[in-house]
Scaffold this active site. Structure first.
Site, PDB file in Angstrom:
ATOM      1  N   SER A 140    -107.216   0.685 -42.796  1.00 48.68           N
ATOM      2  CA  SER A 140    -106.123   1.379 -43.468  1.00 48.68           C
ATOM      3  C   SER A 140    -105.913   0.824 -44.870  1.00 48.68           C
ATOM      4  O   SER A 140    -106.088  -0.362 -45.113  1.00 48.68           O
ATOM      5  CB  SER A 140    -104.828   1.241 -42.667  1.00 48.68           C
ATOM      6  N   LYS A 194    -105.068   2.276 -34.821  1.00 51.41           N
ATOM      7  CA  LYS A 194    -105.105   2.942 -36.123  1.00 51.41           C
ATOM      8  C   LYS A 194    -104.522   4.358 -36.027  1.00 51.41           C
ATOM      9  O   LYS A 194    -103.827   4.816 -36.947  1.00 51.41           O
ATOM     10  CB  LYS A 194    -106.545   3.009 -36.633  1.00 51.41           C
ATOM     11  N   HIS A 197    -100.849   3.974 -36.015  1.00 51.45           N
ATOM     12  CA  HIS A 197    -100.467   3.621 -37.383  1.00 51.45           C
ATOM     13  C   HIS A 197    -100.307   4.888 -38.217  1.00 51.45           C
ATOM     14  O   HIS A 197     -99.326   5.070 -38.939  1.00 51.45           O
ATOM     15  CB  HIS A 197    -101.531   2.702 -37.999  1.00 51.45           C
ATOM     16  N   ASN A 198    -101.281   5.792 -38.122  1.00 56.17           N
ATOM     17  CA  ASN A 198    -101.230   7.019 -38.904  1.00 56.17           C
ATOM     18  C   ASN A 198    -100.092   7.928 -38.450  1.00 56.17           C
ATOM     19  O   ASN A 198     -99.492   8.639 -39.262  1.00 56.17           O
ATOM     20  CB  ASN A 198    -102.564   7.760 -38.816  1.00 56.17           C
ATOM     21  N   GLU A 201     -97.124   6.658 -40.020  1.00 58.50           N
ATOM     22  CA  GLU A 201     -97.237   7.051 -41.434  1.00 58.50           C
ATOM     23  C   GLU A 201     -96.733   8.484 -41.638  1.00 58.50           C
ATOM     24  O   GLU A 201     -96.027   8.769 -42.614  1.00 58.50           O
ATOM     25  CB  GLU A 201     -98.690   6.926 -41.859  1.00 58.50           C
TER      26      GLU A 201
END
Length: 488
Positions: A140, A194, A197-198, A201
Site C-alpha cells: 500500500s 490488504k 485496508h482498502n 480506505e
C-alpha cells in the site's frame, strides 16, 4: 542493457514494469539489493535502465535488465525470490504458469498486486504441489509509496518470509526505527489484510467527501476555505495522509483558475477491493456498514443516467432545502462527526480482519497490523498508534469502540454527530457513511433491537424457530394452528 550474466547475480527479481513495478524495483535497488528486472515487452525494461540505470549505485544496489523469462530466472540467486507486479486475475495466472516450469523446489513467487485473497489461497496450493512457495503480499502507498517506502503486508509461509522478509523490511516505510512491514499470516492472509485496508480506505474517503459536501452545501464555504479547514483539522486528532491530501486537492485550481474539484467528473471509479471487502464481510457475518455504504456510494455516483432522471423528477429549489447554521459551530460539529465515524470504520475493519483470521486459521496480530499501517499506506493516521496500544494491551479485544480512548472520543462527539446527520437530512445532503456509522453505534449500544420481531416473523412464515430470553432452547409457534409453542 546488461544481459546473460555469467552466474546468478541478483538477490531478487521483479517482473512487470508498469509504474508500481518500476518504482518498487527502484526502491529495492536503492536499498542495496541487486534486482533482476523483466517485462513482457522489453521496451519497458530498456526505458527503466536508460532512465534509472544507476539507481542504487551509492548503496551497492543495481538494476539487472533481462530480456527473456529464462534469462530473468537464471539471474536470481537460489532460493529464488520472484516478485510479480502484473494485473490481477488472469494476468497473474498467466505469468505464474510461465514461471513454474523454470523454477526449482524452494523458490518463492510473490504476488504484490491487489489479488483477491481466495485466488491467493488457490495459487498457494497450486504452487505447493510443485514444491514452490507462493506469497500473497499487500503493498500500500500507491506510486509514491512503492518508490519511497510502502506499507507491506506479507502472507505465505514462515520459511518464505525468512528469505523475503529482510528485503521487504528494508524497503518499507519506517516509524520510530520500525519497518511498516510484517508477516501477517500464512496462506491468503497478506492479501486479505490488504483488502480490508482498502475497504477502510473507501470508508475514509467517503466520510471526507461527505464532510466536504456538508461544509460547502450547508455551511456555504468555497473549496479554498474548506482546504483551510482540513489543514487545521490535520493538526489535531484527525491528522492523516488523506486529510492533508484533501486540503491539497481543494486548494488546487485548473489552468482557468477554477477550483479543480469543480471540473472533475463526480462519478467515482473502483477497482474491486471495496466490493471484495463487502462480499467477504457478508460471508463472515461482520457488519461493516460504513465500508459497505461507501462502496455503494461510489456505485450510485456512476449511475449517471438514473441520477439525471431523478433530478428531472425530484428537483427542488435551493431555498426549499436551505438550513441555517452557525458556520463555526457547524464546522466543529462536522469535525467531531468525522472523527467518530472514522473510529467506527477502523473498528469495523479490524473486526473483519479478526473474523477472517479465525475463519481461515491465520494467526494475525491486530496490533501489528495497526503498527505497519502507521506510515507508507493510504490510511496512515495518527490514531493508528492508539489502535496498536489497544490490541497490545488486550489482544482479544471485543471491539475498539469499548477501549477507553476510543470510547471517550466517540462519546464526546456523539451529540455533534447526531446534529450533523439530522442537518444533512433536512438539507437533502446525502451522508450514507455518516448515517450508517451512527446507526451502527446506536445498534451496538442498544439493550434490545427489533431483531426480536424479525425472528418472530421468520418463524411465522417459514418455521425458522427462535430462542427465548427466559429459558434455554429453540422453539416454534404453530402460527397457522392453535398458536401453541413447542421446543424443537
Amino acid at each position: 542493457m546488461e544481459s546473460n550474466p555469467p552466474a546468478p547475480s541478483a538477490t531478487i527479481g521483479l517482473t512487470g514494469l508498469a509504474v508500481m513495478g518500476r518504482n518498487l524495483a527502484r526502491n529495492i535497488a536503492r536499498h542495496g539489493h541487486a534486482i533482476a528486472v523483466h517485462n513482457r515487452t522489453t521496451a519497458r525494461t530498456t526505458s527503466l535502465l536508460e532512465e534509472h540505470g544507476d539507481e542504487g549505485a551509492d548503496s551497492g544496489g543495481r538494476l539487472i535488465g533481462t530480456e527473456s523469462l529464462e534469462e530473468f530466472v537464471a539471474a536470481i540467486e537460489k532460493p529464488r525470490v520472484v516478485l510479480v507486479m502484473v494485473k490481477a486475475g488472469e494476468g497473474t495466472d498467466a505469468v505464474i504458469d510461465d514461471l513454474v516450469p523454470l523454477l526449482e523446489e524452494g523458490d518463492i513467487v510473490v504476488d504484490c498486486g491487489n489479488a483477491h485473497f481466495t485466488d491467493t489461497i488457490r495459487r498457494t496450493e497450486q504452487l505447493e504441489a510443485h514444491g514452490l512457495h507462493f506469497v500473497g503480499t499487500g503493498v500500500s502507498g500507491g506510486e509514491e509509496g512503492a518508490l519511497n517506502g510502502p506499507s507491506i503486508m506479507v502472507g505465505g509461509s514462515d520459511r518464505a518470509y525468512e528469505r523475503l522478509g529482510p528485503i521487504m523490511e528494508s524497503i518499507a516505510a519506517h516509524v520510530d526505527g520500525e519497518p511498516c512491514c510484517a508477516h501477517v499470516g500464512e496462506g491468503g492472509a497478506g492479501h486479505f489484510v490488504k483488502m480490508v485496508h482498502n475497504g477502510i480506505e473507501y470508508a475514509d474517503m467517503q466520510l471526507i467527501a461527505e464532510s466536504y459536501d456538508l461544509l460547502r452545501s450547508v455551511a456555504g464555504l468555497e473549496p479554498a476555505a474548506i482546504a483551510d479547514v482540513f489543514e487545521e483539522w490535520n493538526k489535531g486528532e484527525l491528522e492523516s495522509f488523506l486529510i492533508q491530501m484533501t486540503a491539497d486537492v481543494l486548494r488546487h485550481t485548473d489552468a482557468g483558475g477554477h477550483p479543480f474539484v469543480d471540473v472533475v467528473q463526480d462519478a467515482a471509479e473502483q477497482k474491486g477491493t471495496g466490493r471484495w471487502t463487502v462480499q467477504s464481510a457478508l460471508d463472515l457475518g461482520v457488519p461493516i456498514t460504513g465500508i459497505a455504504e461507501a462502496t455503494f456510494a461510489r456505485s450510485l455516483s456512476g449511475h449517471t443516467a438514473q441520477r439525471a432522471a431523478a433530478r428531472t423528477m425530484f428537483s427542488t429549489s435551493p431555498d426549499e432545502q436551505r438550513v441555517e447554521v452557525d458556520r463555526d459551530t457547524f464546522v466543529d460539529q462536522v469535525r467531531a462527526a468525522l472523527y467518530a465515524s472514522k473510529v467506527v470504520a477502523y473498528a469495523q475493519g479490524f473486526d473483519q480482519v479478526a473474523a477472517g483470521a479465525e475463519e481461515h486459521g491465520w494467526d494475525v496480530d491486530l496490533g501489528q497490523v495497526a503498527k505497519i499501517w502507521r506510515d507508507g499506506c493510504i490510511i496512515r493516521a495518527r490514531f493508528l498508534g492508539r489502535i496498536t496500544e489497544a490490541y497490545t494491551d488486550e489482544p482479544d479485544l471485543t471491539t475498539l469502540l469499548t477501549t477507553p480512548f476510543f470510547a471517550e472520543a466517540v462519546q464526546d462527539g456523539v451529540d455533534a454527530w447526531r446534529e450533523v446527520v439530522a442537518t444533512a437530512a433536512r438539507a437533502g445532503v446525502p451522508v450514507p457513511a455518516f448515517g450508517s456509522s451512527l446507526s451502527y453505534f446506536d445498534g451496538l449500544r442498544r439493550e434490545r433491537l427489533p431483531a426480536a420481531l424479525i425472528q418472530a416473523l421468520r418463524d411465522n412464515f417459514g418455521a425458522h424457530t427462535y430462542q427465548r430470553v427466559d429459558r434455554p432452547g429453540t422453539f416454534h409457534t404453530a402460527w397457522a394452528g392453535d398458536l401453541s409453542e413447542s421446543e424443537q
